[in-house]
Design a protein around this motif. Structure first.
Motif, PDB file in Angstrom:
ATOM      1  N   ILE A  10       0.752  -1.210  -0.002  1.00  0.00           N
ATOM      2  CA  ILE A  10      -0.013   0.054   0.090  1.00  0.00           C
ATOM      3  C   ILE A  10       1.063   1.252   0.099  1.00  0.00           C
ATOM      4  O   ILE A  10       1.672   1.451   0.752  1.00  0.00           O
ATOM      5  N   THR A  11       0.531   2.174  -0.871  1.00  0.00           N
ATOM      6  CA  THR A  11       1.271   3.233  -0.832  1.00  0.00           C
ATOM      7  C   THR A  11       0.305   4.434  -0.789  1.00  0.00           C
ATOM      8  O   THR A  11      -1.062   4.364  -1.092  1.00  0.00           O
ATOM      9  N   HIS A  12       0.506   5.749  -0.050  1.00  0.00           N
ATOM     10  CA  HIS A  12      -0.308   6.608   0.136  1.00  0.00           C
ATOM     11  C   HIS A  12       0.204   8.107   0.032  1.00  0.00           C
ATOM     12  O   HIS A  12       1.433   8.415   0.579  1.00  0.00           O
ATOM     13  N   VAL A  13      -0.444   9.063  -0.844  1.00  0.00           N
ATOM     14  CA  VAL A  13      -0.170  10.611  -1.029  1.00  0.00           C
ATOM     15  C   VAL A  13      -1.370  11.114  -0.602  1.00  0.00           C
ATOM     16  O   VAL A  13      -2.362  10.866  -1.238  1.00  0.00           O
ATOM     17  N   TYR A  14      -1.044  12.196   0.272  1.00  0.00           N
ATOM     18  CA  TYR A  14      -2.178  13.159   0.146  1.00  0.00           C
ATOM     19  C   TYR A  14      -2.421  14.095  -1.054  1.00  0.00           C
ATOM     20  O   TYR A  14      -1.340  14.644  -1.371  1.00  0.00           O
ATOM     21  N   GLU A  57      -9.930   6.283   4.457  1.00  0.00           N
ATOM     22  CA  GLU A  57      -8.947   6.866   3.397  1.00  0.00           C
ATOM     23  C   GLU A  57      -9.028   5.825   2.441  1.00  0.00           C
ATOM     24  O   GLU A  57      -8.795   4.817   2.541  1.00  0.00           O
ATOM     25  N   PRO A  58      -9.512   6.394   1.132  1.00  0.00           N
ATOM     26  CA  PRO A  58      -9.366   5.567   0.055  1.00  0.00           C
ATOM     27  C   PRO A  58      -8.133   4.867  -0.355  1.00  0.00           C
ATOM     28  O   PRO A  58      -7.061   5.386  -0.329  1.00  0.00           O
ATOM     29  N   LEU A  59      -8.045   3.539  -0.667  1.00  0.00           N
ATOM     30  CA  LEU A  59      -6.845   2.952  -1.211  1.00  0.00           C
ATOM     31  C   LEU A  59      -6.209   3.289  -2.679  1.00  0.00           C
ATOM     32  O   LEU A  59      -7.263   3.235  -3.490  1.00  0.00           O
ATOM     33  N   GLN A  60      -5.286   3.926  -2.640  1.00  0.00           N
ATOM     34  CA  GLN A  60      -4.566   4.477  -3.875  1.00  0.00           C
ATOM     35  C   GLN A  60      -3.788   3.555  -4.709  1.00  0.00           C
ATOM     36  O   GLN A  60      -3.925   3.485  -5.885  1.00  0.00           O
ATOM     37  N   ALA A  61      -3.006   2.715  -4.090  1.00  0.00           N
ATOM     38  CA  ALA A  61      -1.913   1.816  -4.694  1.00  0.00           C
ATOM     39  C   ALA A  61      -2.018   0.607  -3.867  1.00  0.00           C
ATOM     40  O   ALA A  61      -1.869   0.836  -2.422  1.00  0.00           O
ATOM     41  N   GLU A  70     -12.096  -8.121  -0.638  1.00  0.00           N
ATOM     42  CA  GLU A  70     -10.889  -6.978  -1.342  1.00  0.00           C
ATOM     43  C   GLU A  70     -11.717  -5.870  -1.270  1.00  0.00           C
ATOM     44  O   GLU A  70     -12.820  -5.566  -1.918  1.00  0.00           O
ATOM     45  N   VAL A  71     -11.024  -4.996  -0.554  1.00  0.00           N
ATOM     46  CA  VAL A  71     -11.987  -3.553  -0.375  1.00  0.00           C
ATOM     47  C   VAL A  71     -12.302  -2.804  -1.741  1.00  0.00           C
ATOM     48  O   VAL A  71     -13.390  -2.019  -1.676  1.00  0.00           O
ATOM     49  N   THR A  72     -11.426  -2.812  -2.626  1.00  0.00           N
ATOM     50  CA  THR A  72     -11.861  -2.193  -3.795  1.00  0.00           C
ATOM     51  C   THR A  72     -13.131  -2.655  -4.409  1.00  0.00           C
ATOM     52  O   THR A  72     -13.769  -2.031  -5.319  1.00  0.00           O
TER      53      THR A  72
END
Ligand SMILES: Nc1ncnc2c1ncn2[C@@H]1O[C@H](COP(=O)(O)OP(=O)(O)O)[C@@H](O)[C@H]1O
Ligand SMILES: [Mg+2]
Length: 230
Positions: A10-14, A57-61, A70-72
């Motif tokens: 998982i990666t996350h960027v605001y 918070e949405p899953l971005q990657a 699978e939450v997506t």
């Protein structure tokens, strides 16, 4: 043993800071009945991770499975329902509703899940008993100490028998004595009710009580220690 939580890279960027990675390829697994603690300095990305794991918070990657889903695959109402039925949240600042009594706060998630009123009331009373607050069920949050409010919040988090509780700095607003009582409640839930817990903290005193300790450093998660459970 079944994985309640499985996160893969998982990666996350605001959006407000597009060039800054807050989570970097975070992978982790939590088994049913496990007590996992994530420690790390303030600003290292712990709350962001908990929000992503809790689908707030949405899953971005990357990929995230909760209870085998699978939450997506889940959208809007489906996601809200999934969260209500499968996850319990405990926050640093309790987030109780001031105008409701302790027992009404605990009952609320069951009303949202459309549990019959009488069953919800019975279960709310049982849960307050479980966290040692049956005597305070009619008190409003303003009439309770911080430690008592957090125990009400834990009872509320358990309302719909979640697969997992996610707790973000649950002792952060409490003095040592109250913090130890709250930690004792988590420990009891883990030992005697087989509740699965993911707890984020910068308080390393909690680590002794966990099955697994993860360390977050600048958005990178690594396994710090793990005990093999019987
Ligand atoms: N909504 C947001 N928008 C932009 N940056 C944020 C937001 N929330 C947190 N951050 C930043 O992300 C980093 C990690 O924050 P956080 O996940 O809250 O860390 P921790 O819980 O470990 O203290 C911090 O630098 C914080 O300022
Ligand atoms: Mg935080």
């Amino acid at each position: 043993m079944a994985a309640v939580l499985l996160a893969d890279k998982i990666t996350h960027v605001y959006p407000s800071e597009p060039g800054r990675h807050i989570l970097r390829d975070v992978s982790m697994q939590v088994e049913q009945g496990e007590f996992a603690v994530i420690v790390g300095r303030s600003g290292s990305g712990k709350s962001t991770l908990l929000h992503v794991l809790g689908t707030m918070e949405p899953l971005q990657a990357g990929a995230l499975w909760l209870c085998g889903t699978e939450v997506t695959q889940l959208k809007d109402d489906g996601l809200a329902r999934f969260r209500l039925q499968n996850l319990g949240f405990v926050f640093q600042s309790f987030h109780l509703i001031d105008s409701l009594t302790a027992v009404e706060n605990v009952r609320l998630p069951m009303e949202l899940a459309r549990l019959p009123r009488r069953n919800a009331l019975t279960r709310a009373s049982e849960l307050l008993d479980l966290v040692g607050l049956s005597q305070r069920s009619r008190a409003f949050p303003s009439q309770l100490s911080g430690g008592e409010q957090q125990r009400v919040a834990i009872a509320r988090a358990l309302a719909n028998r979640p697969a997992m509780i996610l707790a973000d700095e649950p002792t952060g607003n409490l003095d040592r004595e109250a913090a130890d009582v709250v930690l004792g409640v988590f420990e009891d839930l883990h030992k005697h009710q087989q509740v699965t817990i993911v707890l984020v903290t910068h308080d390393t005193a909690i680590c002794d009580r966990a099955d697994t300790v993860w360390r977050m450093e600048d958005g990178v998660l690594s396994l710090a220690s793990s005990i093999t459970r019987q």
